[in-house]
Design a protein around this motif. Structure first.
Motif, short mmCIF file in Angstrom:
data_model
loop_
_atom_site.label_atom_id
_atom_site.label_comp_id
_atom_site.label_asym_id
_atom_site.label_seq_id
_atom_site.Cartn_x
_atom_site.Cartn_y
_atom_site.Cartn_z
N LEU A 112 16.76 5.31 -14.64
CA LEU A 112 16.53 6.43 -15.55
C LEU A 112 16.99 7.76 -14.96
O LEU A 112 16.93 8.78 -15.62
N GLY A 113 17.42 7.75 -13.72
CA GLY A 113 17.89 8.98 -13.09
C GLY A 113 16.76 9.95 -12.76
O GLY A 113 16.98 11.16 -12.70
N LEU A 114 15.57 9.42 -12.56
CA LEU A 114 14.42 10.27 -12.24
C LEU A 114 14.11 10.20 -10.75
O LEU A 114 14.37 9.20 -10.10
N SER A 115 13.52 11.27 -10.24
CA SER A 115 13.11 11.32 -8.85
C SER A 115 11.71 10.72 -8.75
O SER A 115 10.72 11.37 -9.06
N ALA A 116 11.64 9.45 -8.33
CA ALA A 116 10.38 8.71 -8.31
C ALA A 116 10.21 8.07 -6.93
O ALA A 116 10.90 7.11 -6.61
N PHE A 117 9.29 8.62 -6.12
CA PHE A 117 9.07 8.10 -4.77
C PHE A 117 7.77 8.65 -4.22
O PHE A 117 7.15 9.53 -4.82
N LEU A 118 7.36 8.10 -3.09
CA LEU A 118 6.20 8.61 -2.36
C LEU A 118 6.73 9.52 -1.25
O LEU A 118 7.34 9.02 -0.30
N PRO A 119 6.53 10.82 -1.37
CA PRO A 119 7.07 11.74 -0.36
C PRO A 119 6.45 11.50 1.02
O PRO A 119 5.29 11.12 1.13
N GLU A 120 7.24 11.74 2.06
CA GLU A 120 6.75 11.63 3.43
C GLU A 120 5.57 12.56 3.67
O GLU A 120 4.66 12.23 4.42
N PHE A 161 -5.09 10.05 0.07
CA PHE A 161 -4.09 11.08 0.34
C PHE A 161 -4.22 12.34 -0.53
O PHE A 161 -3.47 13.28 -0.36
N GLY A 162 -5.13 12.34 -1.49
CA GLY A 162 -5.30 13.50 -2.37
C GLY A 162 -4.53 13.33 -3.67
O GLY A 162 -4.03 12.26 -3.99
N GLU A 163 -4.43 14.42 -4.42
CA GLU A 163 -3.74 14.40 -5.73
C GLU A 163 -2.28 14.00 -5.56
O GLU A 163 -1.63 14.39 -4.61
N LEU A 164 -1.79 13.24 -6.52
CA LEU A 164 -0.42 12.75 -6.46
C LEU A 164 0.57 13.88 -6.73
O LEU A 164 0.40 14.65 -7.70
N PRO A 165 1.62 13.98 -5.93
CA PRO A 165 2.71 14.93 -6.24
C PRO A 165 3.51 14.41 -7.43
O PRO A 165 3.40 13.23 -7.80
N LEU A 166 4.32 15.27 -8.00
CA LEU A 166 5.10 14.92 -9.19
C LEU A 166 5.96 13.66 -8.99
O LEU A 166 6.00 12.78 -9.85
N ALA A 167 6.64 13.56 -7.86
CA ALA A 167 7.51 12.40 -7.60
C ALA A 167 6.69 11.11 -7.59
O ALA A 167 7.15 10.06 -8.06
N ALA A 168 5.47 11.15 -7.07
CA ALA A 168 4.61 9.95 -7.03
C ALA A 168 4.10 9.62 -8.43
O ALA A 168 4.01 8.44 -8.79
N GLU A 169 3.77 10.64 -9.22
CA GLU A 169 3.35 10.39 -10.61
C GLU A 169 4.50 9.75 -11.40
O GLU A 169 4.27 8.83 -12.19
N THR A 170 5.71 10.23 -11.17
CA THR A 170 6.87 9.66 -11.83
C THR A 170 7.08 8.21 -11.40
O THR A 170 7.41 7.35 -12.21
N LEU A 171 6.85 7.94 -10.12
CA LEU A 171 6.96 6.57 -9.62
C LEU A 171 5.95 5.66 -10.30
O LEU A 171 6.30 4.56 -10.75
N ILE A 172 4.72 6.11 -10.42
CA ILE A 172 3.69 5.31 -11.09
C ILE A 172 4.07 5.07 -12.55
O ILE A 172 3.95 3.96 -13.07
N GLY A 173 4.56 6.11 -13.22
CA GLY A 173 5.02 5.95 -14.61
C GLY A 173 6.14 4.93 -14.72
O GLY A 173 6.17 4.11 -15.64
N SER A 174 7.06 4.96 -13.76
CA SER A 174 8.16 3.98 -13.74
C SER A 174 7.63 2.57 -13.51
O SER A 174 8.12 1.61 -14.12
N MET A 175 6.63 2.45 -12.65
CA MET A 175 6.06 1.13 -12.38
C MET A 175 5.29 0.59 -13.59
O MET A 175 5.27 -0.61 -13.84
N ARG A 176 4.68 1.48 -14.36
CA ARG A 176 4.02 1.05 -15.60
C ARG A 176 5.05 0.51 -16.59
O ARG A 176 4.82 -0.48 -17.28
N ILE A 177 6.20 1.15 -16.63
CA ILE A 177 7.29 0.67 -17.48
C ILE A 177 7.79 -0.67 -16.96
O ILE A 177 8.08 -1.59 -17.73
#
Length: 191
Positions: free
Chosen positions: A54-62, A98-114
């Protein structure tokens, strides 16, 4: 990993450490289980490993999960999820640790739901080219041909089916935050 380092008898000892190190313990275990099932005459259910482009930035940041081994384990757990509930539990765990999810992690979770939906529908690929979504169906897809035919005939301006099991859906330009929800809605129509 600990078993790989210390060894565990003949299974993971000196004789077997080469193959395990080469393909990884998880893959080695899976191949071993598959071989045992085959020898016993048990049928293993085929699995699908969908690809999402999808061309989205989806990852767990360091900066969010600093330990690379933990990140790898989390990625593996996400990829193995077959139900949304597994992902919800993982999100709760991430927030606890780790606390609240950053945007890239939220996008990753959304991608995994898909990805969970893609597995359920037996769709091998979901791709977005900037204007349309493309779905590539596995030959054993759970989506009925009648349902696809209905979409293609009733909304021919939006849906097109190619000879290669590829359904394209005109969705126009989407903002990154809209693309996941729009993709999910399109897939849910196929359930």
């Amino acid at each position: 990993h600990d078993l790989e380092l210390r060894g565990a008898g003949d299974l993971l000892g000196g004789k077997q450490s080469g193959p395990i190190a080469a393909i990884g313990f998880e893959m080695y275990s899976e191949l071993l289980e598959e071989t045992i099932d085959r020898l016993r005459g048990n049928e293993r259910q085929e699995r699908i490993d969908p690809e999402i482009r999808l061309g989205l930035s989806a990852f767990l940041p360091e900066s969010y999960v600093p330990d690379p081994n933990q990140r790898l384990q989390l990625y593996q757990r996400m990829a193995a999820a077959d139900e949304d509930e597994q992902l919800y539990d993982l999100v709760d765990e991430l927030r606890d640790r780790f606390g609240e999810l950053p945007l890239a992690a939220e996008t990753l979770i959304g991608s995994m739901r898909i990805r969970v939906l893609l597995k359920r529908l037996w769709i091998e690929l979901l791709e977005y080219d900037g204007k349309r979504l493309a779905l590539v169906f596995h030959a054993a897809t759970t989506v009925s041909p009648e349902q696809i035919r209905r979409l293609v005939t009733e909304q021919a301006q939006r849906y097109r089916l190619g000879n290669d099991y590829r359904l394209t859906i005109e969705i126009g330009r989407q903002r990154p935050d809209e693309l996941l929800s729009h993709s999910r809605k399109e897939l849910e129509q196929l359930l």
